[in-house]
Design an enzyme around this catalytic site. Structure first.
Site, PDB file in Angstrom:
ATOM      1  N   SER A   1      52.227  44.214  44.676  1.00  0.00           N
ATOM      2  CA  SER A   1      52.093  45.778  44.027  1.00  0.00           C
ATOM      3  C   SER A   1      52.804  46.021  44.506  1.00  0.00           C
ATOM      4  CB  SER A   1      49.975  46.420  44.864  1.00  0.00           C
ATOM      5  OG  SER A   1      50.040  46.914  44.338  1.00  0.00           O
TER       6      SER A   1
ATOM      7  N   HIS B   1      43.391  41.593  42.634  1.00  0.00           N
ATOM      8  CA  HIS B   1      44.505  41.805  43.267  1.00  0.00           C
ATOM      9  C   HIS B   1      45.774  41.353  44.449  1.00  0.00           C
ATOM     10  CE1 HIS B   1      47.744  45.220  42.583  1.00  0.00           C
ATOM     11  NE2 HIS B   1      47.279  45.485  43.965  1.00  0.00           N
TER      12      HIS B   1
ATOM     13  N   ASP C   1      42.603  41.203  38.378  1.00  0.00           N
ATOM     14  CA  ASP C   1      42.964  42.735  38.615  1.00  0.00           C
ATOM     15  C   ASP C   1      43.074  43.004  37.532  1.00  0.00           C
ATOM     16  OD1 ASP C   1      44.104  44.611  40.360  1.00  0.00           O
ATOM     17  OD2 ASP C   1      46.299  44.371  39.768  1.00  0.00           O
TER      18      ASP C   1
END
Length: 610
Positions: A176, A429, A371
């Protein structure tokens, strides 16, 4: 720890060894239930990096037990530093729910993670920027360069404490917003490498690398994934916001690290895809895994499911004492103050750092395919615009292979020069959270600890002792024999049945012919028609020159020319938006850099990239 003490330790190895003893994690709830032969060796605690501002970063270091077969064969002398994102989200997410060797049970006791990355390397988790997780400070970082300088100071202090790790090959990994951290930290190490650290590679999962490029992926990805309905009454607003984002990107006077107009695309999609006919807790799609749902407007903030248990565990007095915290601190997954202050205004985006880094080391970008917030399409769009080698943008001569783990295809791998892209099937994710054992293969891929087949690569399967094997294909012979036995005997139909079958096929052939004729001359349209007005859209996913777009094309009322076409129209697919398979034609202007996409209002509202 004072600077004088550290200086003394560098002059006396006995002092270094003694100081390491102070950081040993001697016990945790449930640790005694894990056999000693597979129990990780752990060190944890705070390291001071800025005495003036009372800044100390927390780390948790895991070593695999000695004489592990993997360390002696496939992998030798390697250290992974794992960083979670946010900004302001703790790397204890990674330690306790992803790549670390331990998981937390419902009894608030540790147990082994079968997919621990300690099977392939030692791993170090760091809570940063200062204030994140168990780290603390009186002065919060505001820029990526500042965070990189603090990380470098941490590494220097860490290597003084653990000098044996200086000889290990170093890999920086994370997910991320670590897509911003990791390139910056790598650059800082290269430019200030007085310790001669061997930085070998970077692994970035579902990374937030270029906000402008990636924000423009949201609409096409959401349509392709199917959770955004092109027939939705809110679709016009979504497309309007997409257009505003494109205009902000093209505006040469807009130097925002992340454009507000682009952030709003994401929120408009979550609102447009809301299903108020469902129970409250299922009305919003989970932004981190579109297979799952949540309350609106949380939309994934209550995920991952294991987070409440980990939060309780890390806030136990016994655990904080075992982790050698200098003072008790309430652990939150994400810290609102860190996010509030971390607003880069003078940093370039990490995308701009990657070309130089690719000249020096391997970089793997991986993405879980479920995601939304940092979706795989956005990573592919980043790669298309990335200079992989001087003068070469995107993959031009790459090879795409299937990824096989334990006899199953678990992803796709594409490599050219020092860049590897890995799409991981059926994952979110947080890829290691969903697929811990599969995810370990990501490190095998970047270190080339694989076996190659004609069209596939195979990553090894490990046991708890570090022994490994390559399984190319599952052998289900017994199961297949049972299924064959259970099959019902074949039934032979009469002549009348076959005549009727031929007649039905003839009718279908006629309908397909009619369908082909009616659509043979139809044109594709990049956008859903929003009204009967003949207005050309300014934002598009096809170049107008490529599709011969004019103001008249595709806007006249379309009358069905066949029964089959009528059916398609009833289903909502007649003359509608055609999805685009790549983002190459999105018009982009030079853009600035990025902060986190979602504002954390307080410690209680932990919402953002992880």
């Amino acid at each position: 720890m004072s600077r004088y003490f550290l200086l003394a330790c560098t002059l006396a190895l006995q002092c270094v060894a003694a100081s390491q003893e102070d950081y040993i994690v001697k016990d945790l709830p449930g640790l005694s239930n894990i056999p000693a032969v597979v129990r990780p060796v752990m060190h944890a605690g705070h390291l001071e990096i800025d005495e003036e501002h009372n800044t100390e970063l927390f780390f948790w270091r895991f070593q695999n037990p000695k004489n592990n077969g993997t360390h002696q064969t496939l992998h030798r002398n390697e250290l992974i530093v794992w960083l979670n994102g946010g900004p302001g989200c703790s790397s204890m997410d990674g330690a306790m729910m992803e790549t670390g060797p331990l998981r937390v049970s419902d009894k608030l006791e540790v147990e082994l993670n079968p997919g621990s990355w300690t099977q392939v390397a030692d791993i170090l988790f760091v809570d940063q920027p200062a204030g994140t997780g168990f780290s603390y400070t009186d002065s919060y970082d505001t820029e990526l360069k500042q965070a990189a300088q603090h990380f470098w100071q941490f590494l220097k202090t860490y290597y003084q404490l653990f000098p044996e790790d200086r000889t290990k090959k170093l890999y920086l990994a994370g997910e991320s917003y670590a897509g911003q951290y990791i390139p910056y930290f790598a650059k800082e190490i290269i430019e200030n490498n007085s310790l001669n650290i061997s930085l070998e590679g970077l692994l970035i999962g579902n990374g937030w690398i270029d906000p402008d490029i990636q924000s423009l992926s949201y609409v096409p990805f959401s349509l392709e994934a199917g959770f955004l309905d092109r027939q939705s009454p809110s679709m016009a607003q979504v497309l309007k916001q997409h257009e505003k984002c494109q205009q902000a990107i093209d505006d040469p006077s807009n130097h925002d690290f992340e454009k507000v107009e682009c952030v709003k695309i994401f929120h408009s999609i979550l609102a447009a895809s809301r299903d108020e006919t469902k129970p409250a807790k299922e009305q919003c799609v989970n932004m981190y895994d579109y297979r799952k749902h949540d309350y609106f407007p949380a939309c994934g903030s209550n995920w991952p499911e294991g987070l409440p248990t980990v939060t309780k565990f890390l806030n136990l007095d016994a655990v904080q004492k075992a982790l050698n915290l200098k003072s008790a601190k309430r652990w939150h997954e994400c810290d609102g103050k860190v996010e509030f202050f971390f607003q880069p205004e003078h940093s370039v985006k990490s995308f701009d750092l990657l070309p130089k880094l690719l000249e020096k080391m391997k970089i793997a970008l991986f993405a879980g395919d479920k995601d939304i917030i940092c979706n795989h399409k956005s990573i592919e769009m980043v790669i298309e615009k990335l200079q992989i080698t001087p003068g070469q943008f995107g993959f031009t001569n790459s090879r795409k292979s299937g990824w096989i783990y334990d006899g199953q295809e678990v992803g796709e791998v594409e490599t050219q020069s020092n860049l590897t892209y890995i799409k991981v099937f059926n994952s979110s994710h947080m890829v290691p959270y969903d697929l811990p054992e599969v995810s370990r293969g990501l490190f095998d891929i970047i270190t080339n600890s694989i076996e190659k087949r004609s069209t596939d690569i195979v990553t090894p399967v490990y046991d708890s002792r570090g022994n490994y094997k390559f399984v190319e294909e599952k052998q289900d012979t017994d199961q297949n024999e049972e299924e064959e036995k259970e099959k019902p005997p074949k039934h032979h139909h009469s002549l009348t049945f076959y005549v009727a079958e031929v007649a039905i096929l003839a009718v279908l052939a006629y309908l397909l012919y009619s369908f082909y004729k009616s659509f043979a001359k139809s044109r594709k349209s990049a956008f859903l028609s929003l009204s009967s007005k003949k207005k050309k859209k300014q934002v598009h996913w096809f170049d107008e020159s490529d599709i011969g777009m004019d103001q008249e094309a595709g806007e006249a009322d379309h009358k069905p020319k066949s029964m089959l076409e009528s059916v398609f129209n009833k289903l909502g697919y007649g003359g509608q938006y055609d999805t685009v398979q790549d983002g190459r034609d999105i018009e982009m202007a030079p853009v600035e850099e990025h902060e986190d996409q979602f504002i954390i209002q307080s410690d209680e509202e932990e919402f953002g990239h992880r």
